[in-house]
Design a protein around this motif. Structure first.
Motif, short mmCIF file in Angstrom:
data_model
loop_
_atom_site.label_atom_id
_atom_site.label_comp_id
_atom_site.label_asym_id
_atom_site.label_seq_id
_atom_site.Cartn_x
_atom_site.Cartn_y
_atom_site.Cartn_z
N PRO A 24 23.04 52.03 -18.17
CA PRO A 24 24.05 51.08 -17.69
C PRO A 24 23.45 49.82 -17.07
O PRO A 24 24.02 48.73 -17.20
CB PRO A 24 24.84 51.89 -16.64
CG PRO A 24 24.61 53.31 -17.01
CD PRO A 24 23.21 53.36 -17.55
N ILE A 25 22.31 49.94 -16.40
CA ILE A 25 21.65 48.77 -15.81
C ILE A 25 21.12 47.86 -16.91
O ILE A 25 21.30 46.64 -16.86
CB ILE A 25 20.54 49.22 -14.85
CG1 ILE A 25 21.13 50.02 -13.68
CG2 ILE A 25 19.76 48.01 -14.33
CD1 ILE A 25 20.10 50.61 -12.74
N LEU A 26 20.49 48.44 -17.91
CA LEU A 26 19.95 47.64 -19.00
C LEU A 26 21.06 46.95 -19.77
O LEU A 26 20.94 45.78 -20.17
CB LEU A 26 19.13 48.53 -19.93
CG LEU A 26 17.82 49.08 -19.35
CD1 LEU A 26 17.19 50.07 -20.31
CD2 LEU A 26 16.85 47.97 -19.03
N ALA A 27 22.18 47.64 -19.97
CA ALA A 27 23.31 47.04 -20.68
C ALA A 27 23.89 45.88 -19.89
O ALA A 27 24.26 44.84 -20.44
CB ALA A 27 24.38 48.10 -20.95
N ALA A 28 23.97 46.04 -18.56
CA ALA A 28 24.49 44.97 -17.71
C ALA A 28 23.56 43.76 -17.73
O ALA A 28 24.01 42.61 -17.78
CB ALA A 28 24.67 45.48 -16.29
N LEU A 29 22.26 44.00 -17.70
CA LEU A 29 21.31 42.89 -17.81
C LEU A 29 21.49 42.13 -19.12
O LEU A 29 21.49 40.90 -19.15
CB LEU A 29 19.87 43.43 -17.73
CG LEU A 29 19.22 43.61 -16.37
CD1 LEU A 29 17.86 44.26 -16.54
CD2 LEU A 29 19.09 42.29 -15.63
N ASP A 30 21.65 42.89 -20.20
CA ASP A 30 21.80 42.27 -21.50
C ASP A 30 23.08 41.44 -21.61
O ASP A 30 23.12 40.44 -22.33
CB ASP A 30 21.78 43.34 -22.59
CG ASP A 30 21.75 42.76 -23.98
OD1 ASP A 30 20.79 42.05 -24.30
OD2 ASP A 30 22.71 43.01 -24.75
N ALA A 31 24.12 41.86 -20.86
CA ALA A 31 25.41 41.17 -20.93
C ALA A 31 25.50 39.96 -20.02
O ALA A 31 26.47 39.20 -20.10
CB ALA A 31 26.53 42.16 -20.58
N SER A 32 24.50 39.76 -19.16
CA SER A 32 24.61 38.74 -18.11
C SER A 32 23.77 37.50 -18.42
O SER A 32 22.54 37.60 -18.54
CB SER A 32 24.16 39.33 -16.76
OG SER A 32 24.94 40.47 -16.43
N PRO A 33 24.40 36.33 -18.51
CA PRO A 33 23.64 35.10 -18.72
C PRO A 33 22.89 34.62 -17.49
O PRO A 33 22.05 33.73 -17.58
CB PRO A 33 24.71 34.08 -19.14
CG PRO A 33 25.98 34.61 -18.57
CD PRO A 33 25.86 36.10 -18.56
N ILE A 34 23.19 35.22 -16.32
CA ILE A 34 22.51 34.84 -15.08
C ILE A 34 22.00 36.09 -14.37
O ILE A 34 22.74 37.07 -14.20
CB ILE A 34 23.44 34.06 -14.13
CG1 ILE A 34 23.86 32.73 -14.75
CG2 ILE A 34 22.76 33.81 -12.78
CD1 ILE A 34 24.86 31.96 -13.89
#
Length: 354
Positions: free
Chosen positions: A116-126
């Motif tokens: 879930p952390i990696l997915a959130a990083l991938d989804a975040s432009p900032i």
């Protein structure tokens, strides 16, 4: 020069402010010439009469029994880390509680963070950190400017009883004691804990922020800071003399072994990933160690709660519909009634553990 392995340690405050870690890392590497660049003492700290120099002591044998194998820390289960999703309509903030140093085993090469952390990083432009990587490049210069004196100023700033405790604590490390004599109390506080926790074996390269940047490879993404280097350093330099001495007194209240045990408990709770449990543990520890509860509360207000409000204000300024922001800040900023998660709730966000 003090043992450079002190740059690889963690203190309780390293879960509050990244500069606390960076300043300690920089300061343990100062040569005597570098100690000559400090400016005049801050007006808030009133000197005490000079004291004679302490006698030197032989360097002891280093105990390396830190629970590691010859190749490093023993492999353990994947760290959960405090990780939360805050949503308000179409606006999303991912919030991760960090430790600014750690073990290699906290970030396995094949899966340094949970899915879930990696997915959130991938989804975040900032990616928003406490301080931007560019700002941190100047940290060593600023620690010399604001935390180190030309003279042996720590002896001037402390009452006799406190200096004697510092001297007794550091007597087995004369190089470190010589360095501490040139520091102001807020920085001495951080360094005393740093030397106490040498045996814990933490390393700065395994701090959460460094590992996040290793995997944050978005071509169009950007990394920003939620506060400037000057803002975070001024958190400590603007403490009154009583507040700086309270910080140092708390660090001297326990034995080195007790401080190491607390560091390891902080790390264990961080791995479990419950921000409220982390904050409750830290509050209990602070209550036990406080020499003056009123002064200790004032320190916490400046070092923790004022910065919590600043973080949230700037997180909200970055937030926009359909443009998630990934926020990574010291784990002890998240939980509790005045923590970042509760402040987000008061701003209309629904906050859930990921």
């Amino acid at each position: 020069m003090p043992d450079s392995r002190a740059a690889r340690t963690i203190t309780r405050r390293f879960a509050f402010g990244v500069v606390a870690a960076v300043l300690a890392m920089a300061c343990v590497q100062f040569a005597p010439a570098a100690l000559a660049v400090g400016g005049p003492p801050p007006s808030a700290v009133q000197p005490h009469p000079k004291r004679p120099a302490p006698p030197s002591a032989p360097t002891p044998r280093i105990d390396r029994s830190d629970g590691t194998t010859a190749s490093g820390p023993v492999r353990v289960e994947e760290a959960r880390m405090p990780f939360y999703v805050a949503t308000k309509g179409k606006t999303t903030l991912y919030v991760l509680g960090t430790l600014h140093v750690g073990y290699a085993s906290d970030y396995p090469a094949d899966h340094p963070f949970r899915a879930p952390i990696l997915a959130a990083l991938d989804a975040s432009p900032i990616l928003a950190l406490e301080i931007s990587p560019d700002d941190l490049l100047f940290s060593q210069e600023d620690v010399q400017r604001y935390g180190v004196c030309r003279s042996e100023c720590l002896l001037d700033y402390l009452p006799d009883w406190m200096w004697k405790k510092v001297e007794a604590r550091m007597r087995s490390n004369p190089a470190a004691l010589a360095q501490l004599r040139h520091t102001r109390p807020w920085l001495a506080s951080m360094l005393v804990e740093t030397y106490d926790t040498l045996k814990a074996g933490f390393q700065s390269e395994y701090g959460t922020e460094a590992q996040l940047q290793n995997v944050y490879l978005r071509a169009k993404g950007r990394i920003v800071g939620l506060e400037t280097l000057n803002e975070q350093i001024s958190t400590f330099t603007k403490l009154t003399s009583a507040q700086q001495r309270e910080m140092l007194a708390q660090d001297l209240a326990q034995t080195p072994a007790e401080n190491v045990a607390d560091v390891k408990e902080l790390h264990r709770l961080w791995r479990v990933g419950d921000a409220d449990a982390l904050k409750a543990w830290d509050d209990s520890k602070g209550e036990k160690l406080a020499r003056s509860k009123a002064v200790a509360a004032a320190v916490d207000n400046r070092v923790v709660y004022e910065r919590n409000r600043r973080f949230v204000t700037r997180m909200l300024a970055l937030a926009a519909p359909n443009k998630p922001v990934f926020v990574a800040i010291g784990a002890l900023h998240l939980g509790g009634e005045r923590g970042v998660l509760e402040l987000l709730r008061k701003n209309g966000f629904v906050v859930e553990a990921a």
